[in-house]
Motif scaffolding. Structure first.
Motif, mmCIF file in Angstrom:
data_model
loop_
_atom_site.group_PDB
_atom_site.id
_atom_site.type_symbol
_atom_site.label_atom_id
_atom_site.label_comp_id
_atom_site.label_asym_id
_atom_site.label_seq_id
_atom_site.Cartn_x
_atom_site.Cartn_y
_atom_site.Cartn_z
ATOM 1 N N ALA A 259 0.837 -1.206 0.000
ATOM 2 C CA ALA A 259 0.000 0.000 0.000
ATOM 3 C C ALA A 259 0.869 1.252 0.000
ATOM 4 N N ASN A 260 0.895 1.941 -1.129
ATOM 5 C CA ASN A 260 1.519 3.273 -1.195
ATOM 6 C C ASN A 260 2.928 3.306 -0.616
ATOM 7 N N SER B 266 -6.327 5.858 1.513
ATOM 8 C CA SER B 266 -5.886 5.177 0.294
ATOM 9 C C SER B 266 -5.308 3.793 0.620
ATOM 10 N N ASP B 267 -4.609 3.675 1.755
ATOM 11 C CA ASP B 267 -4.109 2.360 2.200
ATOM 12 C C ASP B 267 -5.264 1.373 2.361
ATOM 13 N N GLU C 220 -8.076 1.370 0.785
ATOM 14 C CA GLU C 220 -8.497 0.975 -0.560
ATOM 15 C C GLU C 220 -7.537 -0.052 -1.155
ATOM 16 N N LYS C 221 -6.236 0.124 -0.891
ATOM 17 C CA LYS C 221 -5.237 -0.817 -1.422
ATOM 18 C C LYS C 221 -5.407 -2.215 -0.797
ATOM 19 N N ASP D 184 -8.247 -3.729 -2.599
ATOM 20 C CA ASP D 184 -7.780 -4.194 -3.923
ATOM 21 C C ASP D 184 -7.091 -5.547 -3.792
ATOM 22 N N TYR D 185 -6.200 -5.636 -2.824
ATOM 23 C CA TYR D 185 -5.403 -6.855 -2.610
ATOM 24 C C TYR D 185 -6.297 -8.056 -2.301
#
Length: 271
Positions: free
Chosen positions: A22-23, A90-91, A93-94, A97-98
């Motif tokens: 994440a980012n 945003s983390d 969201e990541k 996604d994962y």
């Protein structure tokens, strides 16, 4: 469900756990149960277990529960990356996604609630319903005494506390404790405001749960609820899709321990 069955809930083991990229760093997650996904975001300095340990076994009976530990917290490594609500959201969201989760309900307590509000603002398509427990989207949401505490915080206040014990039990590098504290304290000391206009644009239903004496300014909380479409005379117009619950005789810390009350509100709202 009886109060006893919840308060004595067995700690259950996750179906899955690990780290998602994440980012520029990695974020630790645990997954429990199956069903519609709900993402849990803990309070400042907490771990998953400290914040959600009693609630997860109940939620996991009918839901897929994804609990995340934010930057520097618990199993998630410390990072020199600047802490910001936008990056932490945003983390989240990541991690989704994962784990191949398109959209989910999000529940956040305290600091986690701030990240949940930010997620609702910047990733609206990934959000189904939002639960905010004892949290604000701007510094003015707290009563002035709380802001005063944030300004006076020092790392030594946390020495040998239950928070440090929980951190030491799971952190990948225990020597980062003071750096983590300094990073979090610096962020807490900076005034923030995610924007009234942004809150008013949240289209997902929102459940706000607050203790009557949890440090939140109830006048500001009423304004927040109005921004979300609440505070109307529902006998004369449709009931708003968002909800507000004020739990009597509760502080900021004690509120999160009211597992039965919080679970009942969550279950009713999320259905």
């Amino acid at each position: 469900m009886s109060v006893a069955s919840i308060s004595n809930a067995q700690q259950i083991k996750p179906n899955d756990s690990g780290y998602a990229p994440a980012n520029g760093t990695t974020v630790y997650y645990e997954v429990y149960g199956s069903g519609k996904p709900i993402v849990l975001l803990h309070g400042a300095y907490y771990t998953i277990g400290m914040n959600w340990g009693q609630l997860i076994p109940e939620l996991a009976k009918t839901r897929k529960v994804i609990a995340i530990e934010l930057q520097g917290h618990g199993h998630t490594p410390f990072s020199d990356r600047k802490l910001s609500r936008a990056t932490l959201a945003s983390d989240v969201e990541k991690v989704m996604d994962y784990l191949k989760i398109d959209s989910a309900d999000i529940a956040g307590y305290s600091f986690g609630g701030q990240i949940a509000y930010q997620f609702a603002i910047q990733s609206p398509k990934r959000l189904k319903q939002l639960v905010i427990i004892s949290s604000v989207y701007k510094s003015e949401g707290w009563i002035p005494e709380i802001a005063g505490v944030f300004k006076k915080m020092k790392p030594e206040f946390f020495a040998n506390s239950p928070l440090q014990t929980a951190y030491d039990a799971v952190a990948p590098d225990k020597t980062k404790w003071n750096q983590f504290l300094e990073q979090m304290i610096a962020m807490a000391g900076e005034p923030f405001n995610l924007g009234d206009d942004n809150i008013a644009k949240i289209t997902a239903p929102v459940l706000i749960i607050s203790g009557d004496n949890d440090g939140m300014d109830k006048i500001e909380l009423a304004k927040t609820y109005q921004l979300l479409g609440g505070g109307v005379a529902a006998d004369m117009q449709p009931m708003p899709k968002s909800q507000l619950a004020i739990i009597p005789h509760q502080s900021h810390v004690s509120l999160m321990k009211q597992t039965k009350i919080i679970f009942d509100y969550l279950e009713s709202f999320l259905q």
